[in-house]
Design an enzyme around this catalytic site. Structure first.
Site, PDB file in Angstrom:
ATOM      1  N   HIS A  17     -25.254 -17.568  -1.727  1.00 14.73           N
ATOM      2  CA  HIS A  17     -25.214 -17.406  -2.895  1.00 14.73           C
ATOM      3  C   HIS A  17     -23.564 -17.280  -3.184  1.00 14.73           C
ATOM      4  O   HIS A  17     -23.032 -17.866  -4.430  1.00 14.73           O
ATOM      5  CB  HIS A  17     -25.258 -16.011  -4.202  1.00 14.73           C
ATOM      6  CG  HIS A  17     -27.277 -15.776  -3.858  1.00 14.73           C
ATOM      7  ND1 HIS A  17     -27.602 -14.724  -3.703  1.00 14.73           N
ATOM      8  CD2 HIS A  17     -28.026 -16.724  -4.353  1.00 14.73           C
ATOM      9  CE1 HIS A  17     -29.611 -14.943  -4.232  1.00 14.73           C
ATOM     10  NE2 HIS A  17     -29.028 -16.605  -4.028  1.00 14.73           N
ATOM     11  N   LYS A  41     -41.608 -13.543 -11.201  1.00 18.21           N
ATOM     12  CA  LYS A  41     -40.811 -13.603  -9.716  1.00 18.21           C
ATOM     13  C   LYS A  41     -40.983 -11.724  -9.446  1.00 18.21           C
ATOM     14  O   LYS A  41     -40.990 -10.773 -11.119  1.00 18.21           O
ATOM     15  CB  LYS A  41     -39.486 -13.459  -9.274  1.00 18.21           C
ATOM     16  CG  LYS A  41     -39.271 -14.934  -8.465  1.00 18.21           C
ATOM     17  CD  LYS A  41     -38.446 -14.963  -8.269  1.00 18.21           C
ATOM     18  CE  LYS A  41     -38.057 -16.474  -7.837  1.00 18.21           C
ATOM     19  NZ  LYS A  41     -36.723 -16.623  -7.036  1.00 18.21           N
ATOM     20  N   ARG A  92     -30.292 -25.577  -0.014  1.00 13.94           N
ATOM     21  CA  ARG A  92     -30.546 -25.205   1.246  1.00 13.94           C
ATOM     22  C   ARG A  92     -31.702 -26.478   1.815  1.00 13.94           C
ATOM     23  O   ARG A  92     -31.019 -27.206   3.218  1.00 13.94           O
ATOM     24  CB  ARG A  92     -31.135 -24.126   1.351  1.00 13.94           C
ATOM     25  CG  ARG A  92     -30.070 -22.938   1.374  1.00 13.94           C
ATOM     26  CD  ARG A  92     -30.659 -21.975   0.779  1.00 13.94           C
ATOM     27  NE  ARG A  92     -31.959 -21.695  -0.632  1.00 13.94           N
ATOM     28  CZ  ARG A  92     -33.378 -20.522  -0.570  1.00 13.94           C
ATOM     29  NH1 ARG A  92     -32.319 -19.115  -0.037  1.00 13.94           N
ATOM     30  NH2 ARG A  92     -33.719 -21.101  -1.657  1.00 13.94           N
TER      31      ARG A  92
HETATM   32  O1  PNS Z   1     -32.691 -17.722  -8.355  1.00 12.40           O
HETATM   33  P1  PNS Z   1     -34.307 -17.872  -8.972  1.00 12.40           P
HETATM   34  O2  PNS Z   1     -35.537 -17.184  -9.526  1.00 12.40           O
HETATM   35  O3  PNS Z   1     -35.090 -19.202  -8.364  1.00 12.40           O
HETATM   36  O4  PNS Z   1     -33.670 -18.662 -10.471  1.00 12.40           O
HETATM   37  C1  PNS Z   1     -34.537 -18.769 -11.884  1.00 12.40           C
HETATM   38  C2  PNS Z   1     -34.078 -19.107 -12.637  1.00 12.40           C
HETATM   39  C3  PNS Z   1     -33.760 -17.750 -12.807  1.00 12.40           C
HETATM   40  C4  PNS Z   1     -32.851 -20.127 -12.760  1.00 12.40           C
HETATM   41  C5  PNS Z   1     -35.255 -20.502 -13.562  1.00 12.40           C
HETATM   42  O5  PNS Z   1     -36.470 -19.292 -13.373  1.00 12.40           O
HETATM   43  C6  PNS Z   1     -34.483 -19.817 -14.702  1.00 12.40           C
HETATM   44  O6  PNS Z   1     -33.895 -20.654 -15.588  1.00 12.40           O
HETATM   45  N1  PNS Z   1     -34.969 -18.863 -16.013  1.00 12.40           N
HETATM   46  C7  PNS Z   1     -34.990 -19.186 -17.311  1.00 12.40           C
HETATM   47  C8  PNS Z   1     -35.422 -19.387 -18.285  1.00 12.40           C
HETATM   48  C9  PNS Z   1     -35.866 -21.410 -18.728  1.00 12.40           C
HETATM   49  O7  PNS Z   1     -34.272 -21.063 -19.204  1.00 12.40           O
HETATM   50  N2  PNS Z   1     -36.767 -21.710 -18.769  1.00 12.40           N
HETATM   51  C10 PNS Z   1     -36.768 -22.846 -18.395  1.00 12.40           C
HETATM   52  C11 PNS Z   1     -35.581 -23.585 -17.720  1.00 12.40           C
HETATM   53  S1  PNS Z   1     -36.430 -23.677 -15.771  1.00 12.40           S
END
Ligand code: PNS
Length: 156
Positions: A17, A41, A92
């Site tokens: 990250h 999660k 990745r």
């Molecule tokens: O590290 P992660 O858990 O793979 O990240 C995923 C994340 C948090 C980026 C994704 O779940 C997210 O964008 N959540 C915010 C809610 C949202 O806007 N959802 C709709 C579009 S994906």
């Protein structure tokens, strides 16, 4: 002023990250590193602890970072609020592409925001937060994968 948002669970932040965040900071004047509550999660660390760790480790890195959190609501609404022009994600493997592509498409569909994918440095290609947590929980050495602050946090 070009602003990007680099969102994720960061449970915990890893060297992978950090590599993506610092490379994004070379492309954008400001990078918001956004610690997001992902309802899909079950995090090991609280949102506040994750933010604290991200702040601590990025304080030692070159780049103009703003670290904040999103406990609920849409990512694109946060992007609008801070006037971000792009989202940044690290890739990745093809598994990441399969996971990230629909999110990039829905975010663009919702708000027009583009997602910039940065290929992971092969040195970090196999590091994931979930593997780090698993190795730590089984007593393994995670100091090659995460900064010292994170090693400490996962001990507690
Ligand atoms: O590290 P992660 O858990 O793979 O990240 C995923 C994340 C948090 C980026 C994704 O779940 C997210 O964008 N959540 C915010 C809610 C949202 O806007 N959802 C709709 C579009 S994906």
């Amino acid at each position: 002023m070009a602003i990007a948002v680099y969102p994720g669970s960061f449970d915990p932040i890893t060297f992978g990250h950090i590599d993506i965040a610092t490379r994004a900071a070379k492309l954008f004047e400001t990078v918001h590193v956004l610690v997001v509550h992902n309802p899909g999660k079950n995090p090991k660390l609280s949102l506040d602890k994750r933010v604290e760790l991200v702040k601590a480790v990025l304080a030692n890195q070159p780049g103009n970072f703003v670290v904040s959190s999103l406990a609920s609501g849409l990512l694109v609404d946060y992007c609008k609020e801070v006037k971000a022009e792009a989202l940044v994600k690290g890739i990745r493997t093809n598994v990441d592409i399969d996971y990230e592509l629909p999110m990039a498409q829905v975010n663009r569909d919702l708000s027009g925001i583009e997602t910039v994918f940065l290929p992971a440095d092969p040195a970090h290609g196999f590091i994931s937060s979930s593997l780090v947590k698993q190795v730590a929980s089984l007593g393994g050495d995670i100091s090659k994968y995460v900064p010292a602050e994170v090693v400490e946090a996962l001990k507690n």
